[in-house]
Each structure stands twice: as structure tokens, then as C-alpha cells.
Design an enzyme around this catalytic site. Structure first.
Site, PDB file in Angstrom:
ATOM      1  N   LYS A  52     -18.548   2.107  -8.533  1.00  0.00           N
ATOM      2  CA  LYS A  52     -18.383   1.735 -10.166  1.00  0.00           C
ATOM      3  C   LYS A  52     -17.209   1.192 -10.058  1.00  0.00           C
ATOM      4  O   LYS A  52     -17.826   0.197  -9.419  1.00  0.00           O
ATOM      5  CB  LYS A  52     -16.309   2.857  -9.432  1.00  0.00           C
ATOM      6  CG  LYS A  52     -16.510   4.845  -8.555  1.00  0.00           C
ATOM      7  CD  LYS A  52     -14.898   4.608  -8.615  1.00  0.00           C
ATOM      8  CE  LYS A  52     -15.634   6.660  -7.920  1.00  0.00           C
ATOM      9  NZ  LYS A  52     -14.536   7.091  -7.540  1.00  0.00           N
ATOM     10  N   GLU A  86     -10.524  14.189  -5.690  1.00  0.00           N
ATOM     11  CA  GLU A  86     -10.967  13.608  -7.590  1.00  0.00           C
ATOM     12  C   GLU A  86     -11.510  15.139  -8.317  1.00  0.00           C
ATOM     13  O   GLU A  86     -11.772  16.088  -6.957  1.00  0.00           O
ATOM     14  CB  GLU A  86     -12.698  13.219  -6.673  1.00  0.00           C
ATOM     15  CG  GLU A  86     -12.174  11.943  -5.930  1.00  0.00           C
ATOM     16  CD  GLU A  86     -14.050  11.030  -6.099  1.00  0.00           C
ATOM     17  OE1 GLU A  86     -14.595  11.312  -6.902  1.00  0.00           O
ATOM     18  OE2 GLU A  86     -13.829  10.629  -5.514  1.00  0.00           O
ATOM     19  N   GLU A  88     -14.205  17.431  -5.610  1.00  0.00           N
ATOM     20  CA  GLU A  88     -14.015  16.574  -3.651  1.00  0.00           C
ATOM     21  C   GLU A  88     -12.676  16.930  -3.308  1.00  0.00           C
ATOM     22  O   GLU A  88     -12.059  15.806  -3.968  1.00  0.00           O
ATOM     23  CB  GLU A  88     -15.530  15.760  -3.255  1.00  0.00           C
ATOM     24  CG  GLU A  88     -14.923  14.161  -3.816  1.00  0.00           C
ATOM     25  CD  GLU A  88     -16.302  13.627  -3.313  1.00  0.00           C
ATOM     26  OE1 GLU A  88     -17.169  14.116  -2.416  1.00  0.00           O
ATOM     27  OE2 GLU A  88     -16.203  12.364  -3.935  1.00  0.00           O
ATOM     28  N   ASN A 101     -11.761  13.296  -0.535  1.00  0.00           N
ATOM     29  CA  ASN A 101     -11.873  12.459   1.381  1.00  0.00           C
ATOM     30  C   ASN A 101     -10.732  12.292   2.159  1.00  0.00           C
ATOM     31  O   ASN A 101      -9.420  12.215   0.945  1.00  0.00           O
ATOM     32  CB  ASN A 101     -12.660  10.946   0.061  1.00  0.00           C
ATOM     33  CG  ASN A 101     -13.699  11.407  -1.003  1.00  0.00           C
ATOM     34  OD1 ASN A 101     -14.417  11.919  -0.116  1.00  0.00           O
ATOM     35  ND2 ASN A 101     -13.264  10.579  -1.954  1.00  0.00           N
ATOM     36  N   ARG A 132      -9.013  10.004   3.262  1.00  0.00           N
ATOM     37  CA  ARG A 132      -9.257   8.452   3.620  1.00  0.00           C
ATOM     38  C   ARG A 132      -8.417   8.491   2.020  1.00  0.00           C
ATOM     39  O   ARG A 132      -8.634   8.699   0.902  1.00  0.00           O
ATOM     40  CB  ARG A 132     -10.594   8.173   4.233  1.00  0.00           C
ATOM     41  CG  ARG A 132     -11.306   8.265   3.108  1.00  0.00           C
ATOM     42  CD  ARG A 132     -12.615   7.480   3.569  1.00  0.00           C
ATOM     43  NE  ARG A 132     -14.159   8.070   2.627  1.00  0.00           N
ATOM     44  CZ  ARG A 132     -13.929   7.239   1.155  1.00  0.00           C
ATOM     45  NH1 ARG A 132     -12.974   6.743   0.686  1.00  0.00           N
ATOM     46  NH2 ARG A 132     -15.080   7.327   0.067  1.00  0.00           N
ATOM     47  N   VAL A 179     -11.814   3.008  -2.710  1.00  0.00           N
ATOM     48  CA  VAL A 179     -10.355   1.990  -3.160  1.00  0.00           C
ATOM     49  C   VAL A 179      -9.767   1.842  -3.908  1.00  0.00           C
ATOM     50  O   VAL A 179      -9.344   0.351  -4.052  1.00  0.00           O
ATOM     51  CB  VAL A 179     -12.657   1.096  -3.299  1.00  0.00           C
ATOM     52  CG1 VAL A 179     -12.393   0.142  -4.305  1.00  0.00           C
ATOM     53  CG2 VAL A 179     -13.489   1.055  -2.273  1.00  0.00           C
ATOM     54  N   ARG A 215     -14.030  -4.626 -10.078  1.00  0.00           N
ATOM     55  CA  ARG A 215     -14.493  -4.472  -8.424  1.00  0.00           C
ATOM     56  C   ARG A 215     -15.547  -5.963  -8.790  1.00  0.00           C
ATOM     57  O   ARG A 215     -16.203  -5.120  -9.796  1.00  0.00           O
ATOM     58  CB  ARG A 215     -15.287  -3.607  -8.124  1.00  0.00           C
ATOM     59  CG  ARG A 215     -14.589  -1.931  -7.898  1.00  0.00           C
ATOM     60  CD  ARG A 215     -14.968  -1.298  -7.310  1.00  0.00           C
ATOM     61  NE  ARG A 215     -14.620   0.518  -7.083  1.00  0.00           N
ATOM     62  CZ  ARG A 215     -14.940   1.416  -6.126  1.00  0.00           C
ATOM     63  NH1 ARG A 215     -15.760   1.033  -5.826  1.00  0.00           N
ATOM     64  NH2 ARG A 215     -13.987   2.496  -6.815  1.00  0.00           N
TER      65      ARG A 215
END
Length: 212
Positions: free
Chosen positions: A2, A40, A53, A55, A57, A60, A100
Site C-alpha cells: 500500500k 478488512e 479477511e 488480521n 493484529r 500499519v 508510507r
């Protein structure tokens, strides 16, 4: 990989967002899930949303969530891991954007470019946050991710956030390695991004037009 993230999503209405939060909360409770997690979703052209999905955790882009909610998600992730009860209320407001900044050659399909950072200077702006482990003189290793930093801005409105990010990047100095900053600046100024009418094909089409 990303390039840029923003919140809140322009695709999701306040009503949809509330429905999603309620549904996801019920599912997590039913599963007995305990811990931080990131769900997501993908949206199609008519505004319908689909689960992609989860995750288990923080991701970012958790930084932009922190900026609009005022909640330290990392702290609460650790508190949950320490078996403390989750007791946090939040009322999101404003808009946040994250870029990023990677040590990559954007003219070579974003090929990582490890090397020593000879100059590294960040601007001082209200509403600017820079997350990085690097200082001037450090090297970007070829053995790990090429990310130099995450640059995050927050502002009352999306347009103000775009303007603030453009100013932040314009006043950032990184020498010694090529970075993704030029592409970020072009994306921020692109009419399609400015209006918020972009999708998952935007970046590929944008980069192709630059080559042509």
C-alpha cells in the site's frame, strides 16, 4: 504494498459504518475472540460491502484510526494481552491521511533501494505525526522492509488533510536513497484523488499514464 491510506472511507456511509461495527462486534463476541484485530472489507461500484479477511493484529494503518479517535490502539492491545478489561469509548472526528515513505525507485516498479540516509529532516506542523526508527546517518537495510517512515496528518476536513500532507511532504528532506515521496505528491494533487472518486485500479492506471 500500500502507498497511502485515509480515514474515514468516503465509500462508507455513517449508517453503513455503524451497522458494520455492530455486526463485527457480535461476530467477535460469538467467536470468543479476545485481542486486537483488523477486519478488512471491499466495496463494489454500487456501494455494497464484502468481508475480505480479519488480521488478528494491528496493521500499519492503525495510526490514522488513532488520529481520528484519540485512542492509543497499541496501548489497549497490550492491556488486553495483560488480561485487563477493554474500557474505551471513542467518537471519531476529522480526517487523517497516512503516506508510507519507502526507500524505493518508483521508476523501476518500486524496486527497494537500500542505502545510507545522508540527510533526514521532517517539518514541524500542527497535526503532523511521523513514525520512524531511523535518524540521519542510519542505513536502510536490504534484509528488511524498505520503509523509512509513516507520515500521518490529521485535520478537521479531508481537503485540509490533503493540503497539510502536501505541505509536509514538500518540506521533508531525505537524501541518500530515492523515496516514494514524488509519487505521493502527484497522487495527492491528482483530480481523481482530490474528489475521492478512486478505486483499486487507480494507482496502476496513474503509474501507466506517467510512463506514457
Amino acid at each position: 504494498q500500500k502507498l497511502l491510506e485515509e480515514t474515514p472511507s468516503l465509500l462508507v456511509s455513517d449508517e453503513q459504518r455503524q451497522q458494520l461495527q455492530d455486526t463485527i462486534s457480535r461476530v467477535c463476541v460469538a467467536l470468543g475472540y479476545r485481542g486486537a484485530g483488523t477486519v478488512e472489507m471491499l466495496g463494489d461500484a454500487d456501494g455494497s460491502l464484502y468481508f475480505m479477511e480479519m488480521n488478528t493484529r494491528l496493521q500499519v494503518e492503525h495510526t490514522i484510526t488513532e488520529e481520528v479517535t484519540g485512542v492509543d490502539l497499541v496501548e489497549h492491545q497490550l492491556r488486553i494481552a495483560a488480561n485487563e478489561p477493554l474500557s474505551v469509548a471513542y467518537n471519531p472526528c476529522g480526517h487523517a491521511i497516512q503516506c508510507r515513505i519507502n526507500a524505493e525507485d518508483t521508476t523501476q516498479n518500486f524496486r527497494p533501494q537500500p542505502g545510507k540516509i545522508s540527510t533526514l529532516r521532517w517539518p514541524e506542523l500542527d497535526g503532523l505525526r511521523v513514525d520512524t526508527h531511523l535518524v540521519e546517518g542510519d542505513a536502510v537495510s536490504p534484509h528488511y522492509d524498505s520503509m523509512i517512515a509513516k507520515v500521518i496528518v490529521s485535520a478537521p476536513t479531508r481537503q485540509e488533510a490533503i493540503t497539510k500532507m502536501s505541505t509536509a511532504l514538500e518540506n521533508t528532506t531525505i537524501e541518500g536513497v530515492p523515496t516514494t515521496i514524488p509519487v505521493h505528491q502527484q497522487v495527492l494533487n491528482h483530480p481523481q484523488f482530490q474528489t475521492g472518486h478512486y478505486d483499486t485500479n487507480f494507482l496502476e492506471a496513474f503509474l501507466s499514464s506517467q510512463v506514457e
